[in-house]
Scaffold this motif. Structure first.
Motif, PDB file in Angstrom:
ATOM      1  N   GLY A  14       5.492  -2.285 -12.508  1.00 34.28           N
ATOM      2  CA  GLY A  14       4.423  -1.539 -12.445  1.00 34.28           C
ATOM      3  C   GLY A  14       3.228  -2.057 -12.871  1.00 34.28           C
ATOM      4  N   MET A  15       2.726  -1.316 -13.079  1.00 31.50           N
ATOM      5  CA  MET A  15       1.519  -1.590 -13.897  1.00 31.50           C
ATOM      6  C   MET A  15       1.720  -2.878 -14.709  1.00 31.50           C
ATOM      7  N   PHE A  16       2.959  -3.291 -14.933  1.00 33.24           N
ATOM      8  CA  PHE A  16       3.237  -4.462 -15.778  1.00 33.24           C
ATOM      9  C   PHE A  16       4.253  -5.282 -15.007  1.00 33.24           C
ATOM     10  N   ALA A  17       3.835  -6.424 -14.431  1.00 36.31           N
ATOM     11  CA  ALA A  17       4.774  -7.179 -13.626  1.00 36.31           C
ATOM     12  C   ALA A  17       4.407  -8.655 -13.616  1.00 36.31           C
ATOM     13  N   CYS A  18       5.429  -9.488 -13.389  1.00 37.69           N
ATOM     14  CA  CYS A  18       5.196 -10.888 -13.095  1.00 37.69           C
ATOM     15  C   CYS A  18       6.134 -11.250 -11.958  1.00 37.69           C
ATOM     16  N   ALA A  19       6.102 -12.488 -11.509  1.00 41.45           N
ATOM     17  CA  ALA A  19       6.847 -12.850 -10.308  1.00 41.45           C
ATOM     18  C   ALA A  19       8.333 -12.582 -10.472  1.00 41.45           C
ATOM     19  N   SER A  20       8.955 -12.011  -9.414  1.00 37.21           N
ATOM     20  CA  SER A  20      10.376 -11.678  -9.458  1.00 37.21           C
ATOM     21  C   SER A  20      11.228 -12.924  -9.365  1.00 37.21           C
ATOM     22  N   SER A  21      12.366 -12.925 -10.065  1.00 38.92           N
ATOM     23  CA  SER A  21      13.295 -14.050  -9.984  1.00 38.92           C
ATOM     24  C   SER A  21      14.623 -13.628  -9.397  1.00 38.92           C
ATOM     25  N   VAL A  22      14.657 -12.475  -8.715  1.00 37.88           N
ATOM     26  CA  VAL A  22      15.891 -12.054  -8.065  1.00 37.88           C
ATOM     27  C   VAL A  22      16.220 -13.074  -6.990  1.00 37.88           C
ATOM     28  N   GLY A  23      17.420 -13.667  -7.047  1.00 33.92           N
ATOM     29  CA  GLY A  23      17.687 -14.801  -6.193  1.00 33.92           C
ATOM     30  C   GLY A  23      18.668 -14.572  -5.078  1.00 33.92           C
ATOM     31  N   ALA A  24      19.426 -13.476  -5.071  1.00 32.17           N
ATOM     32  CA  ALA A  24      20.447 -13.301  -4.046  1.00 32.17           C
ATOM     33  C   ALA A  24      19.828 -12.930  -2.722  1.00 32.17           C
ATOM     34  N   ALA A  25      20.583 -13.171  -1.660  1.00 30.49           N
ATOM     35  CA  ALA A  25      20.101 -12.868  -0.321  1.00 30.49           C
ATOM     36  C   ALA A  25      19.900 -11.370  -0.162  1.00 30.49           C
ATOM     37  N   GLY A  26      18.936 -11.016   0.680  1.00 30.47           N
ATOM     38  CA  GLY A  26      18.658  -9.611   0.946  1.00 30.47           C
ATOM     39  C   GLY A  26      17.292  -9.480   1.566  1.00 30.47           C
ATOM     40  N   ALA A  27      16.989  -8.319   2.111  1.00 32.19           N
ATOM     41  CA  ALA A  27      15.713  -8.093   2.752  1.00 32.19           C
ATOM     42  C   ALA A  27      14.591  -8.220   1.732  1.00 32.19           C
ATOM     43  N   THR A  28      13.483  -8.819   2.149  1.00 30.85           N
ATOM     44  CA  THR A  28      12.323  -8.859   1.286  1.00 30.85           C
ATOM     45  C   THR A  28      11.550  -7.551   1.429  1.00 30.85           C
ATOM     46  N   TYR A  29      10.732  -7.271   0.436  1.00 34.11           N
ATOM     47  CA  TYR A  29       9.894  -6.086   0.484  1.00 34.11           C
ATOM     48  C   TYR A  29       8.959  -6.160   1.695  1.00 34.11           C
ATOM     49  N   GLY A  30       8.406  -7.340   1.952  1.00 33.29           N
ATOM     50  CA  GLY A  30       7.514  -7.495   3.101  1.00 33.29           C
ATOM     51  C   GLY A  30       8.197  -7.177   4.415  1.00 33.29           C
ATOM     52  N   ASP A  31       9.469  -7.581   4.552  1.00 34.88           N
ATOM     53  CA  ASP A  31      10.228  -7.268   5.762  1.00 34.88           C
ATOM     54  C   ASP A  31      10.353  -5.759   5.932  1.00 34.88           C
ATOM     55  N   ASP A  32      10.777  -5.074   4.867  1.00 32.43           N
ATOM     56  CA  ASP A  32      10.950  -3.623   4.953  1.00 32.43           C
ATOM     57  C   ASP A  32       9.623  -2.923   5.233  1.00 32.43           C
ATOM     58  N   LEU A  33       8.566  -3.384   4.588  1.00 34.39           N
ATOM     59  CA  LEU A  33       7.252  -2.772   4.787  1.00 34.39           C
ATOM     60  C   LEU A  33       6.798  -2.913   6.235  1.00 34.39           C
ATOM     61  N   ALA A  34       6.942  -4.102   6.791  1.00 34.04           N
ATOM     62  CA  ALA A  34       6.513  -4.324   8.173  1.00 34.04           C
ATOM     63  C   ALA A  34       7.312  -3.462   9.143  1.00 34.04           C
ATOM     64  N   ARG A  35       8.606  -3.360   8.940  1.00 37.14           N
ATOM     65  CA  ARG A  35       9.434  -2.555   9.847  1.00 37.14           C
ATOM     66  C   ARG A  35       9.098  -1.078   9.739  1.00 37.14           C
ATOM     67  N   LEU A  36       8.841  -0.611   8.524  1.00 34.09           N
ATOM     68  CA  LEU A  36       8.445   0.787   8.351  1.00 34.09           C
ATOM     69  C   LEU A  36       7.133   1.073   9.066  1.00 34.09           C
ATOM     70  N   ARG A  37       6.158   0.174   8.944  1.00 35.12           N
ATOM     71  CA  ARG A  37       4.833   0.411   9.507  1.00 35.12           C
ATOM     72  C   ARG A  37       4.802   0.418  11.033  1.00 35.12           C
ATOM     73  N   ARG A  38       5.866  -0.031  11.659  1.00 36.58           N
ATOM     74  CA  ARG A  38       5.936   0.084  13.119  1.00 36.58           C
ATOM     75  C   ARG A  38       6.135   1.522  13.567  1.00 36.58           C
ATOM     76  N   HIS A  39       6.595   2.384  12.663  1.00 31.22           N
ATOM     77  CA  HIS A  39       6.983   3.737  13.059  1.00 31.22           C
ATOM     78  C   HIS A  39       6.318   4.846  12.250  1.00 31.22           C
ATOM     79  N   VAL A  40       5.929   4.570  10.999  1.00 33.15           N
ATOM     80  CA  VAL A  40       5.328   5.601  10.149  1.00 33.15           C
ATOM     81  C   VAL A  40       4.189   5.005   9.338  1.00 33.15           C
ATOM     82  N   ASP A  41       3.281   5.857   8.891  1.00 32.55           N
ATOM     83  CA  ASP A  41       2.227   5.420   7.991  1.00 32.55           C
ATOM     84  C   ASP A  41       2.815   5.226   6.597  1.00 32.55           C
ATOM     85  N   VAL A  42       2.443   4.144   5.948  1.00 34.88           N
ATOM     86  CA  VAL A  42       2.947   3.824   4.616  1.00 34.88           C
ATOM     87  C   VAL A  42       1.783   3.733   3.643  1.00 34.88           C
TER      88      VAL A  42
END
Length: 411
Positions: A14-42
């Motif tokens: 939040g309000m308090f953050a630094c770069a994430s170090s989560v390393g396992a495979a999985g969708a990125t936030y940017g991927d999910d955001l882009a796919r959502l914005r094709r269909h709904v306002d975010v």
């Protein structure tokens, strides 16, 4: 998860953050955001550095769909049903869009159900329907900034007993500073830890002319979060001391919502509940007000992700009514749970799971409100990653157990 086993078998689509170090495979936030914005306002809530990000959709009742502590390339913590969203097709019973903080009202089942009509002959899937108010109805944006957004909605609902409930909901989502919200020493995170934190402040008001009573049926605020599962993810729910609780409520844990959870997936100790959240076996549990604390969480050992959920728990919660949402006419409709956890999986052999995902849910006490009165339920979510020793200190402080104990509990 609130969906019945029969429904899971038929709605498979939040309000308090630094770069994430989560390393396992999985969708990125940017991927999910882009796919959502094709269909709904975010609507995005972001911190000054643009690393802590929260994606919110007004069309889905001001729902938090997903979040990250690592910017657009960071791990996306919320489970999003992209297939359903992209299809645009109406679904029977419910639209399972996903999201890690969504607003619902309880009870789902029982004599005062809000999901079964007065004319429904039985509490079965054929007669079960999620109200559009908490399913497909967009909510109005009242105000917004880079870190906060407020929604409002009004509705008239009728419960299974025939009681009409005129209500209004004011729902505010904002980034949350874990140092302040969790009262960390010095108000700061340990060094080497990244975090995204957000909270939903949910205010329910009786806008009708009649009081809401136990005899006619009381509603409650119910917040549910869907998260991405993992093969080594474990839900942890701290418990108060059983020595302080007398009678049948001493165990405080109900684990037979969808059939009894097998012992290799659930462990209850005097201080905590451990529940496997791998998306491989459908099961649900709940903790009542006599044993619950204001916290629950999970540890994803594969991604090194510690999740904490903090919610409103009144000081007198043990003596307050909480609605029971099971699909039965139970003898006491107000002996329900404060917090629930759900693990998705195949509802039966050969049938695909709904997600898979896992859930952490919290509920307010049943709302006995006179006309014009309101009640508020706060639900916070934090995702921490980074230095293991620092994460271990957070787990010990808030979940009462070490990361090593969590990893070994269901081994």
């Amino acid at each position: 998860m609130s969906i019945s086993p029969r429904l899971l078998g038929s709605v498979v689509l939040g309000m308090f953050a630094c770069a994430s170090s989560v390393g396992a495979a999985g969708a990125t936030y940017g991927d999910d955001l882009a796919r959502l914005r094709r269909h709904v306002d975010v609507i995005e809530l972001t911190d000054a550095a643009g690393l802590a990000r929260v994606a919110v959709v007004a069309a889905y009742q001001g729902r938090v769909m997903t979040s990250t502590a690592g910017g657009l390339e960071g791990f996306s913590a919320g489970w999003v049903n992209h297939a359903l969203i992209a299809s645009g097709k109406p679904q029977p019973h419910i639209h399972v869009f996903g999201g890690e903080d969504r607003f619902w009202l309880g009870p789902e089942g029982g004599p005062f159900s809000l999901f079964f009509s007065r004319s429904a002959p039985a509490q079965t899937l054929a007669h079960w329907q999620t109200p559009a108010f908490v399913d497909t109805q967009p909510w109005r944006v009242v105000r917004r900034s880079h870190s906060e957004v407020e929604f409002a909605a009004r509705e008239r609902l009728e419960n299974r007993a025939g009681t009409v409930l005129d209500l209004e909901v004011a729902r505010t989502l904002r980034l949350a500073d874990p140092g302040r919200a969790l009262a960390l020493p010095g108000g700061r995170l340990p060094a080497g830890v990244s975090v995204v934190g957000f909270e939903s402040e949910n205010k329910l008001t009786n806008t009708g002319k009649a009081a809401w009573t136990r005899e006619s049926g009381l509603p409650s605020i119910w917040i549910l979060g869907m998260f991405n599962h993992g093969p080594r993810t474990t839900v942890v729910i701290p418990l108060t001391s059983a020595a302080e609780v007398a009678g049948p409520s001493a165990t405080g844990v109900r684990s037979d919502y969808f059939g009894e959870v097998p012992p290799d997936r659930l462990k209850v100790t005097p201080t905590a509940v451990f529940f496997r959240a791998d998306g491989q076996s459908r099961g649900k549990l709940g903790v009542n007000a006599r044993r619950a604390t204001e916290l629950a969480g999970s540890w994803d050992a594969e991604r090194g992700l510690l999740t904490l959920v903090q919610f409103t728990l009144p000081r007198d919660a043990a003596t307050r009514p909480y609605v029971d949402s099971r699909w039965i006419d139970m003898p006491d409709p107000y002996a329900g749970d404060v917090i629930n956890a759900y693990n998705d999986g195949p509802p039966e052999p050969g049938v695909a799971p709904l997600g898979p995902f896992y859930e952490l849910e919290s509920s307010s006490p049943a709302a006995a409100l006179r006309p014009g009165e309101s009640t508020t339920h706060l639900h916070r979510t934090f995702h921490f990653s980074g230095d293991r020793s620092a994460l271990d200190a957070l787990a010990r402080r808030f979940l009462t157990v070490s990361i090593a104990e969590i990893e070994a509990a269901l081994r």
